[in-house]
Design a protein around this motif. Sequence first.
Motif, PDB file in Angstrom:
ATOM      1  N   PHE A 114       0.857  -1.233  -0.026  1.00 42.11           N
ATOM      2  CA  PHE A 114      -0.221   0.267   0.016  1.00 42.11           C
ATOM      3  C   PHE A 114       0.780   1.252   0.109  1.00 42.11           C
ATOM      4  N   THR A 115       2.132   1.191   0.363  1.00 41.83           N
ATOM      5  CA  THR A 115       2.886   2.352   0.142  1.00 41.83           C
ATOM      6  C   THR A 115       3.250   2.672  -1.230  1.00 41.83           C
ATOM      7  N   ARG A 116       2.997   1.615  -2.176  1.00 39.48           N
ATOM      8  CA  ARG A 116       3.377   1.714  -3.638  1.00 39.48           C
ATOM      9  C   ARG A 116       2.168   2.523  -3.855  1.00 39.48           C
ATOM     10  N   ALA A 117       1.086   2.311  -3.257  1.00 36.28           N
ATOM     11  CA  ALA A 117      -0.097   3.354  -3.773  1.00 36.28           C
ATOM     12  C   ALA A 117       0.024   4.642  -3.215  1.00 36.28           C
ATOM     13  N   ARG A 118       0.897   5.021  -2.734  1.00 34.90           N
ATOM     14  CA  ARG A 118       1.063   6.274  -2.112  1.00 34.90           C
ATOM     15  C   ARG A 118      -0.313   6.781  -1.512  1.00 34.90           C
ATOM     16  N   VAL A 119      -0.711   6.073  -0.386  1.00 33.01           N
ATOM     17  CA  VAL A 119      -1.834   6.662   0.430  1.00 33.01           C
ATOM     18  C   VAL A 119      -1.415   7.073   1.731  1.00 33.01           C
ATOM     19  N   GLY A 120      -0.059   7.229   2.077  1.00 36.27           N
ATOM     20  CA  GLY A 120       0.403   7.602   3.292  1.00 36.27           C
ATOM     21  C   GLY A 120       0.727   6.338   4.214  1.00 36.27           C
ATOM     22  N   ARG A 121       1.737   6.661   4.973  1.00 35.56           N
ATOM     23  CA  ARG A 121       2.226   5.627   5.703  1.00 35.56           C
ATOM     24  C   ARG A 121       1.326   4.962   6.758  1.00 35.56           C
ATOM     25  N   ILE A 122       0.654   5.968   7.506  1.00 34.31           N
ATOM     26  CA  ILE A 122      -0.162   5.458   8.574  1.00 34.31           C
ATOM     27  C   ILE A 122      -1.503   4.761   7.958  1.00 34.31           C
ATOM     28  N   SER A 123      -1.777   5.277   6.646  1.00 27.90           N
ATOM     29  CA  SER A 123      -2.970   4.778   6.244  1.00 27.90           C
ATOM     30  C   SER A 123      -2.560   3.463   5.471  1.00 27.90           C
ATOM     31  N   ALA A 124      -1.279   3.174   4.965  1.00 31.47           N
ATOM     32  CA  ALA A 124      -0.818   1.981   4.507  1.00 31.47           C
ATOM     33  C   ALA A 124      -0.875   0.835   5.657  1.00 31.47           C
ATOM     34  N   MET A 125      -0.598   1.303   6.541  1.00 33.95           N
ATOM     35  CA  MET A 125      -0.392   0.474   8.009  1.00 33.95           C
ATOM     36  C   MET A 125      -1.643  -0.184   8.320  1.00 33.95           C
ATOM     37  N   PHE A 126      -2.828   0.823   8.133  1.00 33.24           N
ATOM     38  CA  PHE A 126      -4.213   0.292   8.705  1.00 33.24           C
ATOM     39  C   PHE A 126      -4.615  -0.574   7.377  1.00 33.24           C
ATOM     40  N   CYS A 127      -4.334  -0.254   5.868  1.00 32.77           N
ATOM     41  CA  CYS A 127      -4.824  -0.961   5.093  1.00 32.77           C
ATOM     42  C   CYS A 127      -4.369  -2.214   5.269  1.00 32.77           C
ATOM     43  N   ALA A 128      -2.915  -2.583   5.469  1.00 36.07           N
ATOM     44  CA  ALA A 128      -2.385  -3.965   5.849  1.00 36.07           C
ATOM     45  C   ALA A 128      -2.993  -4.438   7.221  1.00 36.07           C
TER      46      ALA A 128
END
Length: 333
Positions: A91-105
Motif C-alpha cells: 500500500f505504500t506503493r499506492a502512495r496513500v500515506g504511511r499511517i493509512s498504508a499500515m491500517f490498510c494492511a
Amino acid sequence: MGSLGGVIATLLSLPLAWMLGALFMVMSVSLAGIKTGVNKRVHVVAIALLGLFIGSRIQAQELLGLARWYPSVIAMLVYMAIMLAGGYWIFTRARVGRISAMFCAYPGSMNSALVLAEGAGGDLRWIAISHSIRLVAVVSGAAILASFFVDDVTLRSDTYALTLSDAAALLLAPACWWLARRCRVPLPEFLGPMAAGAIMANSGVSYSLPAWLVFLAFLILGSSVGARFSGTPWRQVARVGRFGILYALFALTTAALMAWLVASFTQLSFAAVMLALIPGGVGEMAVIATVMGIDPVYVVSHHILRLLILIFMTPLMVRLASALKEPQTPPEQ
C-alpha cells in the motif's frame, strides 16, 4: 441510501451486508457528486455499540485453550507479521500515506481497523476500500469452500428482542466509556464498552445484543465511511482498489501456505488452520467452521487473540509510522 444498500447486499448474501452494502451505496452516491454525511454523535454511538458487540464475544475459557494449539498460534503470529510487512509495502506503493498504508494492511477486523485508524489520523477512504475487497474475497472464498460440504453457510441471527440483561449491558457501556476517558485510555468510546461487554460475558451474565441493533451500528458505520468519498474522483478509487485486490490474493495465498505447513507437522487439519488464519469476520468464520464440522472455539479464539494483539500494538505502530516522512505524491498521481 445506506439502508437500501444494506437490503441489496443482504439479498446478495454478501458478508457484513449491512456495513458493506451501506458503504458501497453511499460511496457510489458520493462519487456521483452528491454531498452526503452522517451526524458525528450518531457515529460515535455506533462505535460504542460495536465495542460492546465485540466484547460479548470474548470468552476467557476460549483464550485458555490457545495453550493447547500453540503451533497454530505461533503460525498466526508469523502470519500477522508477514501480512503487516507485506501489506504495508504493497500500500505504500499506492502512495496513500504511511499511517493509512499500515491500517490498510491490518490483517483482521475491518471495523476495528477503521475505528483505530480514525483516532490515529489515517485516511478512512483508502482503508475502507482495501478492507472491503479483502473481506469480500476472504469470506466469500471461505463460504465457497464450505459450500462443497453443506448447502447453507449464511450468517443468520434470530435474536431481535431486547432483554433485561441486554439493557443492563447497554447501560453499563456508557459508564465504562466515561471511565476509560477519565483514565486516558486511547479510543475510550470503543475500548470502554468492549471491556464492559467482556466483563459481563465472563461474569456469568448472559446477554446478546439484538440483531437489529447490531445491524443498525453496522449501517451507521458503513454509511459514515461511504460519505467520506464526497468529492473524490473515481480514478483514485480504481488505483487503490488494484492494490487491495493484490493484498487480498497475498493474504489468501500466504494463509494457505501457512495452514499447509502447520497441518503437515501437527494433527490439526488444513481447513481448521486456514479458517483460523485468514483475516475474515469473526462471526462469519465461526459459522463456516460450525457447518464444516470444525470446532468454532478453535477458530474464534485465534481471531480474538489477533484482534487484541492488533489493538494493543496500534499505539506503537502509529508512533513508528509517524516517525517516518510521509510521501508527498497523492494517490491520483
